[in-house]
Scaffold this motif. Sequence first.
Motif, PDB file in Angstrom:
ATOM      1  N   LEU A   1      -8.230 -42.004  -2.004  1.00 50.41           N
ATOM      2  CA  LEU A   1      -9.373 -41.917  -2.911  1.00 50.41           C
ATOM      3  C   LEU A   1      -9.511 -40.483  -3.411  1.00 50.41           C
ATOM      4  O   LEU A   1      -9.567 -39.549  -2.615  1.00 50.41           O
ATOM      5  N   GLY A   2      -9.582 -40.335  -4.735  1.00 55.03           N
ATOM      6  CA  GLY A   2      -9.768 -39.022  -5.324  1.00 55.03           C
ATOM      7  C   GLY A   2      -8.497 -38.493  -5.958  1.00 55.03           C
ATOM      8  O   GLY A   2      -7.466 -39.171  -6.031  1.00 55.03           O
ATOM      9  N   GLU A   3      -8.582 -37.257  -6.440  1.00 52.90           N
ATOM     10  CA  GLU A   3      -7.448 -36.613  -7.089  1.00 52.90           C
ATOM     11  C   GLU A   3      -6.593 -35.877  -6.057  1.00 52.90           C
ATOM     12  O   GLU A   3      -7.113 -35.343  -5.072  1.00 52.90           O
ATOM     13  N   PRO A   4      -5.268 -35.828  -6.278  1.00 55.82           N
ATOM     14  CA  PRO A   4      -4.379 -35.195  -5.288  1.00 55.82           C
ATOM     15  C   PRO A   4      -4.535 -33.681  -5.250  1.00 55.82           C
ATOM     16  O   PRO A   4      -4.719 -33.027  -6.281  1.00 55.82           O
ATOM     17  N   ARG A   5      -4.448 -33.152  -4.051  1.00 55.76           N
ATOM     18  CA  ARG A   5      -4.560 -31.711  -3.822  1.00 55.76           C
ATOM     19  C   ARG A   5      -3.494 -31.277  -2.822  1.00 55.76           C
ATOM     20  O   ARG A   5      -3.256 -31.956  -1.816  1.00 55.76           O
ATOM     21  N   TYR A   6      -2.860 -30.138  -3.090  1.00 50.53           N
ATOM     22  CA  TYR A   6      -2.011 -29.529  -2.079  1.00 50.53           C
ATOM     23  C   TYR A   6      -2.850 -28.469  -1.361  1.00 50.53           C
ATOM     24  O   TYR A   6      -3.661 -27.774  -1.971  1.00 50.53           O
ATOM     25  N   LEU A   7      -2.666 -28.377  -0.052  1.00 48.94           N
ATOM     26  CA  LEU A   7      -3.599 -27.646   0.801  1.00 48.94           C
ATOM     27  C   LEU A   7      -3.023 -26.284   1.177  1.00 48.94           C
ATOM     28  O   LEU A   7      -1.929 -26.189   1.736  1.00 48.94           O
ATOM     29  N   THR A   8      -3.789 -25.248   0.885  1.00 50.62           N
ATOM     30  CA  THR A   8      -3.283 -23.883   1.009  1.00 50.62           C
ATOM     31  C   THR A   8      -3.755 -23.150   2.256  1.00 50.62           C
ATOM     32  O   THR A   8      -3.408 -21.979   2.448  1.00 50.62           O
ATOM     33  N   ALA A   9      -4.544 -23.805   3.123  1.00 53.16           N
ATOM     34  CA  ALA A   9      -4.986 -23.163   4.370  1.00 53.16           C
ATOM     35  C   ALA A   9      -5.571 -24.226   5.283  1.00 53.16           C
ATOM     36  O   ALA A   9      -6.123 -25.237   4.821  1.00 53.16           O
ATOM     37  N   GLU A  10      -5.466 -24.000   6.598  1.00 54.69           N
ATOM     38  CA  GLU A  10      -6.110 -24.870   7.575  1.00 54.69           C
ATOM     39  C   GLU A  10      -6.255 -24.119   8.889  1.00 54.69           C
ATOM     40  O   GLU A  10      -5.775 -22.995   9.045  1.00 54.69           O
ATOM     41  N   ALA A  11      -6.965 -24.744   9.834  1.00 52.09           N
ATOM     42  CA  ALA A  11      -7.236 -24.156  11.158  1.00 52.09           C
ATOM     43  C   ALA A  11      -8.004 -22.836  10.996  1.00 52.09           C
ATOM     44  O   ALA A  11      -8.538 -22.540   9.932  1.00 52.09           O
ATOM     45  N   MET A  12      -8.107 -22.047  12.074  1.00 52.48           N
ATOM     46  CA  MET A  12      -8.802 -20.762  12.006  1.00 52.48           C
ATOM     47  C   MET A  12      -8.472 -19.918  13.232  1.00 52.48           C
ATOM     48  O   MET A  12      -7.869 -20.397  14.190  1.00 52.48           O
ATOM     49  N   LEU A  13      -8.902 -18.663  13.174  1.00 51.42           N
ATOM     50  CA  LEU A  13      -8.661 -17.671  14.250  1.00 51.42           C
ATOM     51  C   LEU A  13      -7.182 -17.492  14.584  1.00 51.42           C
ATOM     52  O   LEU A  13      -6.823 -17.525  15.766  1.00 51.42           O
ATOM     53  N   PRO A  14      -6.311 -17.192  13.659  1.00 44.92           N
ATOM     54  CA  PRO A  14      -6.541 -17.057  12.221  1.00 44.92           C
ATOM     55  C   PRO A  14      -6.215 -18.346  11.488  1.00 44.92           C
ATOM     56  O   PRO A  14      -5.705 -19.304  12.072  1.00 44.92           O
ATOM     57  N   ARG A  15      -6.487 -18.346  10.169  1.00 41.48           N
ATOM     58  CA  ARG A  15      -6.095 -19.465   9.323  1.00 41.48           C
ATOM     59  C   ARG A  15      -4.561 -19.558   9.283  1.00 41.48           C
ATOM     60  O   ARG A  15      -3.849 -18.556   9.438  1.00 41.48           O
ATOM     61  N   ALA A  16      -4.061 -20.768   9.081  1.00 44.91           N
ATOM     62  CA  ALA A  16      -2.623 -20.999   8.938  1.00 44.91           C
ATOM     63  C   ALA A  16      -2.338 -21.391   7.491  1.00 44.91           C
ATOM     64  O   ALA A  16      -3.120 -22.124   6.874  1.00 44.91           O
ATOM     65  N   TYR A  17      -1.203 -20.918   6.975  1.00 46.55           N
ATOM     66  CA  TYR A  17      -0.908 -21.078   5.548  1.00 46.55           C
ATOM     67  C   TYR A  17       0.472 -21.686   5.335  1.00 46.55           C
ATOM     68  O   TYR A  17       1.396 -21.455   6.131  1.00 46.55           O
ATOM     69  N   PRO A  18       0.648 -22.436   4.241  1.00 43.60           N
ATOM     70  CA  PRO A  18       1.963 -22.995   3.930  1.00 43.60           C
ATOM     71  C   PRO A  18       2.944 -21.927   3.474  1.00 43.60           C
ATOM     72  O   PRO A  18       2.548 -20.826   3.073  1.00 43.60           O
ATOM     73  N   HIS A  19       4.205 -22.276   3.510  1.00 40.86           N
ATOM     74  CA  HIS A  19       5.249 -21.363   3.062  1.00 40.86           C
ATOM     75  C   HIS A  19       5.088 -21.117   1.563  1.00 40.86           C
ATOM     76  O   HIS A  19       4.846 -22.042   0.784  1.00 40.86           O
ATOM     77  N   PRO A  20       5.213 -19.870   1.120  1.00 43.02           N
ATOM     78  CA  PRO A  20       5.003 -19.567  -0.313  1.00 43.02           C
ATOM     79  C   PRO A  20       5.887 -20.375  -1.251  1.00 43.02           C
ATOM     80  O   PRO A  20       5.463 -20.728  -2.356  1.00 43.02           O
ATOM     81  N   THR A  21       7.122 -20.687  -0.831  1.00 40.77           N
ATOM     82  CA  THR A  21       7.996 -21.451  -1.718  1.00 40.77           C
ATOM     83  C   THR A  21       7.473 -22.861  -1.940  1.00 40.77           C
ATOM     84  O   THR A  21       7.676 -23.443  -3.014  1.00 40.77           O
ATOM     85  N   MET A  22       6.775 -23.411  -0.938  1.00 38.79           N
ATOM     86  CA  MET A  22       6.213 -24.753  -1.086  1.00 38.79           C
ATOM     87  C   MET A  22       5.003 -24.738  -2.011  1.00 38.79           C
ATOM     88  O   MET A  22       4.792 -25.667  -2.799  1.00 38.79           O
ATOM     89  N   VAL A  23       4.205 -23.691  -1.924  1.00 39.89           N
ATOM     90  CA  VAL A  23       3.080 -23.553  -2.859  1.00 39.89           C
ATOM     91  C   VAL A  23       3.608 -23.432  -4.279  1.00 39.89           C
ATOM     92  O   VAL A  23       3.098 -24.078  -5.212  1.00 39.89           O
ATOM     93  N   GLN A  24       4.646 -22.636  -4.453  1.00 35.85           N
ATOM     94  CA  GLN A  24       5.239 -22.468  -5.778  1.00 35.85           C
ATOM     95  C   GLN A  24       5.790 -23.788  -6.298  1.00 35.85           C
ATOM     96  O   GLN A  24       5.627 -24.131  -7.478  1.00 35.85           O
ATOM     97  N   GLN A  25       6.409 -24.561  -5.403  1.00 37.18           N
ATOM     98  CA  GLN A  25       6.958 -25.849  -5.837  1.00 37.18           C
ATOM     99  C   GLN A  25       5.842 -26.793  -6.272  1.00 37.18           C
ATOM    100  O   GLN A  25       5.978 -27.522  -7.261  1.00 37.18           O
ATOM    101  N   MET A  26       4.722 -26.779  -5.550  1.00 38.97           N
ATOM    102  CA  MET A  26       3.600 -27.623  -5.941  1.00 38.97           C
ATOM    103  C   MET A  26       2.992 -27.162  -7.263  1.00 38.97           C
ATOM    104  O   MET A  26       2.580 -27.987  -8.090  1.00 38.97           O
ATOM    105  N   GLU A  27       2.925 -25.869  -7.472  1.00 36.22           N
ATOM    106  CA  GLU A  27       2.429 -25.350  -8.746  1.00 36.22           C
ATOM    107  C   GLU A  27       3.313 -25.820  -9.899  1.00 36.22           C
ATOM    108  O   GLU A  27       2.817 -26.213 -10.971  1.00 36.22           O
ATOM    109  N   GLN A  28       4.624 -25.779  -9.685  1.00 37.33           N
ATOM    110  CA  GLN A  28       5.550 -26.240 -10.720  1.00 37.33           C
ATOM    111  C   GLN A  28       5.426 -27.735 -10.953  1.00 37.33           C
ATOM    112  O   GLN A  28       5.488 -28.204 -12.102  1.00 37.33           O
ATOM    113  N   LEU A  29       5.224 -28.489  -9.876  1.00 40.08           N
ATOM    114  CA  LEU A  29       5.048 -29.935 -10.005  1.00 40.08           C
ATOM    115  C   LEU A  29       3.781 -30.260 -10.792  1.00 40.08           C
ATOM    116  O   LEU A  29       3.771 -31.142 -11.665  1.00 40.08           O
ATOM    117  N   ALA A  30       2.708 -29.521 -10.510  1.00 41.00           N
ATOM    118  CA  ALA A  30       1.449 -29.732 -11.230  1.00 41.00           C
ATOM    119  C   ALA A  30       1.610 -29.416 -12.713  1.00 41.00           C
ATOM    120  O   ALA A  30       1.082 -30.129 -13.586  1.00 41.00           O
TER     121      ALA A  30
END
Length: 394
Positions: free
Chosen positions: A287-316
Amino acid sequence: MPTAYANLTEIIHAFGARPATTEAESRLRAYLMRRLQERGLTAFEQPFQSVPSLAPMWLAVSALFVLSAVLAWGNTSGAWIVGAITSMAAMLMFWGLVSGRWDVSRLFPQRPSANLIAVAPAQHTPRRKVVLMAHIDTQRATLMWHPKHVRAFGRNFQLQVGLLILHTLLAIALALSPWWGQGWLVVVARGVMTLGGLVALYGMGVLLHRELALPYVQGANDNGSGTAAVLTILERLAENPLPNTEVWGVFTSCEEVGRPSGAFAFEREYGYQLRDAEFLIIDHIGLGEPRYLTAEAMLPRAYPHPTMVQQMEQLAAAHPEFHLKPSAVPHDAYTDALPFYLGGYKAIAMWCELEPNLPPNWHWMTDTLENVSEADLERAVAVVEAFLGDAGSR
């Protein structure tokens, strides 16, 4: 061939809620294995052990904070020292749970469970491996995820973290105060630690209410939708394999137990084989529009690999009809992507949302098949298939 929505409908009608380590979870795993093997795919289980629920771990953390607050009112330095040790133990467990960097669950009784792994080979020599991952288990409803309160989940948790860190620091200061000779410190420490203890006591009440009064949710969106999507895509790949991309489909168990135990187990055993693979974690896509997730958890936050973010940006950019945009998981929450973020793998998670940073009907009784959109689910599947096509073309 059935659509993702048809597969989701069959899963929900046949299995309902799938609590971690239960027969329902096991029966769904067997059903998925049969479906995939009938299509000629290699499918097998990966056994592991897990706690069945997040409640015992969080109850222990809360109880330790409450005990340290009580000990602050003792009139001996010995009570204050024990209170400081208790508070530090609670904070260590708290950090392990919210960061994923220490497995607190190993301190608690565990039960057998398993992941289901299937492999769709490439048509020719594979140049790339992609892992699609979705968890099959469901969560028990809890008041903190009530629709009236859930929007404040991340903010409230950040405030709680600040208070409990201060609680721990003042517990240590209180234990040292007889040597410092600062009488005012006793008053301040007792006041703050009492507040921290009350917050922890409230948390214990919420957890006990959850265990005694609330049901497991049906989990059509979380994560029947992701399960159905991965099943559907694997069945299509069995008929029409990608030219040079090998696709692993991983149906994890025990994601909803306070730590993504199935994903951690998979990374431990198969990570060395998939060091160069791309991981796409699929959750809440009904339900809803698709989103790729750029952070989760805490102390500290965990982040996806930059190449995967770039790939999602290109896909969008290549598919504006998907309405694919970035978002983030609320503080303290996580997905199955967490162990792969921590390990530096090329990984990213996706979900769908109606409101920013919040999946619809999250961990509540309204997470039912009636509240899944067939069109939204099929659009999310199209996003995954476009991701696979992009991966296979490079």
